[in-house]
Design a protein around this motif. Structure first.
Motif, PDB file in Angstrom:
ATOM      1  N   SER A  35       0.820  -1.216   0.000  1.00 20.48           N
ATOM      2  CA  SER A  35       0.000   0.000   0.000  1.00 20.48           C
ATOM      3  C   SER A  35       0.849   1.259   0.000  1.00 20.48           C
ATOM      4  CB  SER A  35      -0.938   0.008   1.212  1.00 20.48           C
ATOM      5  OG  SER A  35      -1.896  -1.022   1.111  1.00 20.48           O
ATOM      6  N   ALA A  36       1.922   1.254   0.798  1.00 22.42           N
ATOM      7  CA  ALA A  36       2.780   2.434   0.867  1.00 22.42           C
ATOM      8  C   ALA A  36       3.547   2.656  -0.428  1.00 22.42           C
ATOM      9  CB  ALA A  36       3.759   2.303   2.036  1.00 22.42           C
ATOM     10  N   LEU A  37       3.788   1.583  -1.186  1.00 22.17           N
ATOM     11  CA  LEU A  37       4.568   1.691  -2.421  1.00 22.17           C
ATOM     12  C   LEU A  37       3.718   2.031  -3.635  1.00 22.17           C
ATOM     13  CD1 LEU A  37       6.860  -1.445  -1.957  1.00 22.17           C
ATOM     14  CD2 LEU A  37       7.499   0.943  -1.600  1.00 22.17           C
ATOM     15  N   ALA A 158      12.787   1.019   2.617  1.00 24.93           N
ATOM     16  CA  ALA A 158      13.935   0.446   1.906  1.00 24.93           C
ATOM     17  C   ALA A 158      13.577   0.130   0.457  1.00 24.93           C
ATOM     18  CB  ALA A 158      14.413  -0.814   2.627  1.00 24.93           C
ATOM     19  N   LEU A 159      12.393  -0.434   0.238  1.00 19.69           N
ATOM     20  CA  LEU A 159      11.977  -0.772  -1.115  1.00 19.69           C
ATOM     21  C   LEU A 159      11.749   0.488  -1.954  1.00 19.69           C
ATOM     22  CD1 LEU A 159       9.516  -3.737  -0.456  1.00 19.69           C
ATOM     23  CD2 LEU A 159      11.817  -3.861  -1.430  1.00 19.69           C
ATOM     24  N   SER A 160      11.154   1.512  -1.345  1.00 18.48           N
ATOM     25  CA  SER A 160      10.908   2.744  -2.106  1.00 18.48           C
ATOM     26  C   SER A 160      12.215   3.390  -2.529  1.00 18.48           C
ATOM     27  CB  SER A 160      10.059   3.720  -1.277  1.00 18.48           C
ATOM     28  OG  SER A 160      10.807   4.281  -0.211  1.00 18.48           O
ATOM     29  N   GLN A 161      13.217   3.350  -1.653  1.00 15.64           N
ATOM     30  CA  GLN A 161      14.522   3.911  -1.998  1.00 15.64           C
ATOM     31  C   GLN A 161      15.175   3.094  -3.107  1.00 15.64           C
ATOM     32  OE1 GLN A 161      16.201   6.645  -0.973  1.00 15.64           O
ATOM     33  NE2 GLN A 161      14.464   7.312   0.239  1.00 15.64           N
ATOM     34  N   ALA A 162      15.093   1.772  -2.977  1.00 16.21           N
ATOM     35  CA  ALA A 162      15.703   0.908  -3.989  1.00 16.21           C
ATOM     36  C   ALA A 162      15.026   1.095  -5.345  1.00 16.21           C
ATOM     37  CB  ALA A 162      15.616  -0.553  -3.543  1.00 16.21           C
ATOM     38  N   ILE A 163      13.712   1.169  -5.340  1.00 21.42           N
ATOM     39  CA  ILE A 163      12.978   1.324  -6.598  1.00 21.42           C
ATOM     40  C   ILE A 163      13.231   2.700  -7.207  1.00 21.42           C
ATOM     41  CG2 ILE A 163      10.653   1.516  -7.598  1.00 21.42           C
ATOM     42  CD1 ILE A 163       9.785  -0.657  -5.568  1.00 21.42           C
ATOM     43  N   GLY A 172      13.190   0.141 -15.120  1.00 16.80           N
ATOM     44  CA  GLY A 172      11.814   0.547 -15.326  1.00 16.80           C
ATOM     45  C   GLY A 172      10.827  -0.224 -14.470  1.00 16.80           C
ATOM     46  N   GLN A 173       9.553  -0.204 -14.898  1.00 15.70           N
ATOM     47  CA  GLN A 173       8.505  -0.850 -14.112  1.00 15.70           C
ATOM     48  C   GLN A 173       8.712  -2.357 -14.017  1.00 15.70           C
ATOM     49  OE1 GLN A 173       5.990  -2.927 -15.586  1.00 15.70           O
ATOM     50  NE2 GLN A 173       6.911  -2.768 -17.624  1.00 15.70           N
ATOM     51  N   GLY A 174       9.315  -2.974 -15.046  1.00 15.30           N
ATOM     52  CA  GLY A 174       9.573  -4.407 -14.984  1.00 15.30           C
ATOM     53  C   GLY A 174      10.509  -4.757 -13.847  1.00 15.30           C
ATOM     54  N   GLY A 175      11.524  -3.943 -13.645  1.00 13.90           N
ATOM     55  CA  GLY A 175      12.444  -4.186 -12.543  1.00 13.90           C
ATOM     56  C   GLY A 175      11.789  -3.992 -11.194  1.00 13.90           C
ATOM     57  N   ALA A 176      10.907  -2.979 -11.084  1.00 21.97           N
ATOM     58  CA  ALA A 176      10.240  -2.720  -9.804  1.00 21.97           C
ATOM     59  C   ALA A 176       9.356  -3.899  -9.401  1.00 21.97           C
ATOM     60  CB  ALA A 176       9.409  -1.444  -9.904  1.00 21.97           C
ATOM     61  N   SER A 253       9.172   8.606  -0.274  1.00 15.73           N
ATOM     62  CA  SER A 253      10.113   7.997   0.666  1.00 15.73           C
ATOM     63  C   SER A 253      10.038   8.651   2.042  1.00 15.73           C
ATOM     64  CB  SER A 253      11.540   8.098   0.120  1.00 15.73           C
ATOM     65  OG  SER A 253      11.667   7.383  -1.093  1.00 15.73           O
ATOM     66  N   ILE A 254       9.947   9.972   2.057  1.00 12.66           N
ATOM     67  CA  ILE A 254       9.879  10.677   3.340  1.00 12.66           C
ATOM     68  C   ILE A 254       8.558  10.388   4.044  1.00 12.66           C
ATOM     69  CG2 ILE A 254       9.655  12.994   4.340  1.00 12.66           C
ATOM     70  CD1 ILE A 254      11.853  13.884   2.426  1.00 12.66           C
ATOM     71  N   GLY A 255       7.470  10.304   3.272  1.00 10.00           N
ATOM     72  CA  GLY A 255       6.189   9.958   3.868  1.00 10.00           C
ATOM     73  C   GLY A 255       6.216   8.582   4.508  1.00 10.00           C
ATOM     74  N   ILE A 256       6.849   7.618   3.845  1.00 13.45           N
ATOM     75  CA  ILE A 256       6.958   6.268   4.402  1.00 13.45           C
ATOM     76  C   ILE A 256       7.845   6.270   5.636  1.00 13.45           C
ATOM     77  CG2 ILE A 256       7.768   3.925   3.944  1.00 13.45           C
ATOM     78  CD1 ILE A 256       7.001   4.381   1.002  1.00 13.45           C
ATOM     79  N   ALA A 257       8.954   7.012   5.591  1.00 13.12           N
ATOM     80  CA  ALA A 257       9.845   7.093   6.756  1.00 13.12           C
ATOM     81  C   ALA A 257       9.103   7.660   7.960  1.00 13.12           C
ATOM     82  CB  ALA A 257      11.060   7.952   6.424  1.00 13.12           C
TER      83      ALA A 257
END
Length: 395
Positions: A35-37, A158-163, A172-176, A253-257
């Motif tokens: 949901s956060a992503l 962590a996932l949002s930063q990595a993506i 791109g979206q395939g990698g995400a 990312s900041i919102g998730i943090a």
């Protein structure tokens, strides 16, 4: 020796060992972080031409609806006092569904993606159903909830930063979505450690709650609808007021943090802060944050508003069950709090989708303000005529 064994057995019965809950929490974290992503993931699909602006809201709604279906199963089982059994097989099937959905999202588009997001949400809902069962049987459910929500926010960050910084620019979206597939594969390693059946719970309160509790439940749904109607469109909204894609991505990312801080502070203040006060303050902060996000201008101010919005998203919900219990001590309303919360995550994007398609992404922020105002009105309405003070959240 006999007495020693009895004491040990009693301690184990009253305090489940780590292996009883840790694998469920790990699976719940993997299931619940999506949901956060959603702003990042759905925006990548839009940029790749696989979703249009209206379908973003439909995809988010479908995913949330699938998770709500899983929660509905949990509520039904709790109401009927049935034990949760064959959990390894059910969790395995749920993860397999998520694998197929996330993998399939990389090679489809449009309506097919909307359907696959429902499948992913349904798989996640089954895992959350099992987690709810564990929480309902825990000696210290608030402690487990704090562990769960904080760890989930850490993983989402962590996932949002990595993506945002590595995966999406390179693949791109395939990698995400490939990263999500890898996470689903990793979740399979928790299966052998799952308890295959949980002990039955006590009898739950049955029947519909009273009128004030129903109003409070609608207030819960309105609050989460306000959060999600803006959150899933956050990147298009920020682009519309002049922020570049990179700066807007930082807002996610900041919102998730900030969610991490919200969960920790809620756990600390729960025994001390009144439920209604926490909820009202949360609505005020969220409303102010939405207004700032709509203004454009200073990046620092926008990022502060995004942090406040993410903070409130996680800070307020722990206080919602005590608020319902205050107007319905029977507990019937409390049984429906989870459904009300997840229902709001469905209603918000669903209602925003046609508005955004017709009037542009900026209307999502206006819709969020309307939902938050409705939540406040309903919350106040649920308290009319009640002289029972709102208790603090369970610590």
């Amino acid at each position: 020796m006999g007495d020693g064994r009895t004491i040990s057995d009693t301690a184990q019965a009253s305090a489940p060992p780590e292996v009883a809950w840790l694998p469920f929490v790990l699976l719940g974290i993997g299931a619940g972080c999506i949901s956060a992503l959603q702003p990042l993931l759905l925006e990548l699909l839009r940029a790749a031409g696989k979703l249009d602006i209206g379908q973003i809201g439909l995809a988010a709604t479908a995913e949330a609806a699938g998770m709500n279906e899983g929660a509905a199963i949990a509520s039904t089982l709790a109401a009927l006092c049935l034990p949760l059994t064959r959990l390894k097989a059910k969790a395995g099937l749920a993860i397999a569904a998520m694998l197929i959905a996330n993998g399939g999202t990389t090679v489809t588009e449009g309506v097919a993606i909307v359907a696959l997001r429902f499948v992913n949400g349904a798989g996640a809902g089954v895992l959350l159903w099992a987690l709810i069962g564990v929480f309902s049987r825990a000696v210290q459910p608030a402690r487990l909830f704090a562990i769960y929500v904080t760890a989930q926010s850490v993983l989402a960050l962590a996932l949002s930063q990595a993506i945002g910084e590595v995966i999406a620019p390179a693949f791109g979206q395939g990698g995400a979505y490939g990263l999500l597939v890898a996470m689903n594969v990793a979740m399979l390693f928790a299966l052998p450690w799952l308890t295959d059946a949980l002990p039955g719970a006590g009898h739950a309160a049955r029947g519909l709650p009273g009128g004030r509790a129903i109003v409070a439940l609608f207030a819960i749904s309105a609050f989460l609808a306000g959060i999600m109607s803006l959150w899933v469109y956050l990147l298009p909204v920020l682009r519309g007021v002049g922020f570049d894609a990179r700066t807007a991505g930082h807002a996610v990312s900041i919102g998730i943090a900030a969610q991490i801080a919200g969960g920790l502070l809620a756990a600390i203040l729960a025994p001390r802060l009144g439920a209604t006060a926490a909820w009202v303050v949360g609505i005020a902060i969220a409303g102010a944050a939405v207004l700032l996000l709509m203004q454009g201008g200073s990046s620092a101010l926008m990022l502060t508003a995004a942090a406040a919005f993410g903070f409130v998203w996680i800070f307020v919900p722990p206080f919602q069950m005590p608020a319902v219990l205050a107007v319905d001590p029977s507990g019937r309303g409390a049984m429906l709090v989870g459904t009300a919360q997840l229902g709001g995550t469905v209603i918000g994007p669903l209602a925003a989708a046609p508005l955004v398609e017709r009037h542009g992404a900026g209307v999502a922020a206006t819709a969020a303000l309307a939902w938050l105002a409705l939540s406040l009105v309903l919350l106040v309405g649920s308290r009319l005529g009640s002289v029972r003070p709102v208790p603090a959240a369970a610590g």
